[in-house]
Design a protein around this motif. Structure first.
Motif, PDB file in Angstrom:
ATOM      1  N   GLU A 136      35.947  52.682  45.985  1.00 24.86           N
ATOM      2  CA  GLU A 136      35.851  51.688  47.055  1.00 24.86           C
ATOM      3  C   GLU A 136      35.846  50.258  46.496  1.00 24.86           C
ATOM      4  N   ILE A 137      35.090  50.050  45.445  1.00 24.42           N
ATOM      5  CA  ILE A 137      34.985  48.705  44.880  1.00 24.42           C
ATOM      6  C   ILE A 137      36.274  48.310  44.162  1.00 24.42           C
ATOM      7  N   LEU A 138      36.874  49.237  43.432  1.00 24.22           N
ATOM      8  CA  LEU A 138      38.142  48.909  42.763  1.00 24.22           C
ATOM      9  C   LEU A 138      39.228  48.574  43.782  1.00 24.22           C
ATOM     10  N   LYS A 139      39.286  49.343  44.869  1.00 22.40           N
ATOM     11  CA  LYS A 139      40.264  49.062  45.918  1.00 22.40           C
ATOM     12  C   LYS A 139      40.042  47.649  46.460  1.00 22.40           C
ATOM     13  N   LYS A 140      38.807  47.311  46.733  1.00 27.89           N
ATOM     14  CA  LYS A 140      38.470  45.983  47.243  1.00 27.89           C
ATOM     15  C   LYS A 140      38.802  44.912  46.201  1.00 27.89           C
ATOM     16  N   ALA A 141      38.459  45.168  44.957  1.00 29.97           N
ATOM     17  CA  ALA A 141      38.701  44.198  43.882  1.00 29.97           C
ATOM     18  C   ALA A 141      40.199  43.905  43.730  1.00 29.97           C
TER      19      ALA A 141
END
Length: 146
Positions: A136-141
């Motif tokens: 989730e965080i990598l996608k957002k990043a």
């Protein structure tokens, strides 16, 4: 393996000149000082001159382990040559919400350490199988934060 030197009193006079010479020669330079301000100035000068970016990792069991304290360090130093590594597992093992930490620190992050952990356990697990919310965080990043 890169050679390193540790220089006490490396923020002024002969100590600083020695640190600069070793940095110029390609050594990893560690500077000790009794003054945080002088240490920051010396590190900034050497880092800027030799194109080095200093990275703080949110390692557990140090002052800069949780999101709010990482933010204090990064804001206080406020240097283009001092950035953050974002370590999912270390935040999890400190009881932090990684999504909240990302939002708090994303403007300072220069390096993402892909490592995961399960809350309440003192061990790392295969990435994306723990509580780090890595996908989730990598996608957002990548998609939203650049």
């Amino acid at each position: 393996m890169k050679k390193c030197v540790f220089i006490t009193g490396g923020t002024v006079g002969t100590g600083y000149a020695t640190a600069e010479k070793f940095a110029e020669a390609g050594y990893g330079v560690f500077i000790a000082s009794r003054s945080a301000e002088r240490a920051q100035e010396a590190a900034d000068k050497i880092a800027a001159k030799y194109g080095v970016v200093l990275i703080h990792e949110n390692e557990k069991d140090i002052y800069g382990d949780i999101g709010s304290r990482c933010k204090v360090i990064l804001d206080e130093l406020a240097s283009p040559n001092f950035k953050a590594a974002f370590d999912f597992a270390n935040f999890v093992q400190c009881g932090e919400n990684t999504e909240e930490c990302w939002e708090l620190l994303k403007e300072h992050v220069a390096y993402i350490h892909i490592k995961d952990a399960v809350a309440g356990k003192n061990e790392n697990v295969v990435c994306a199988t723990g509580d780090g919310k890595i996908p989730e965080i990598l996608k957002k990043a990548i998609r939203e934060d650049g």
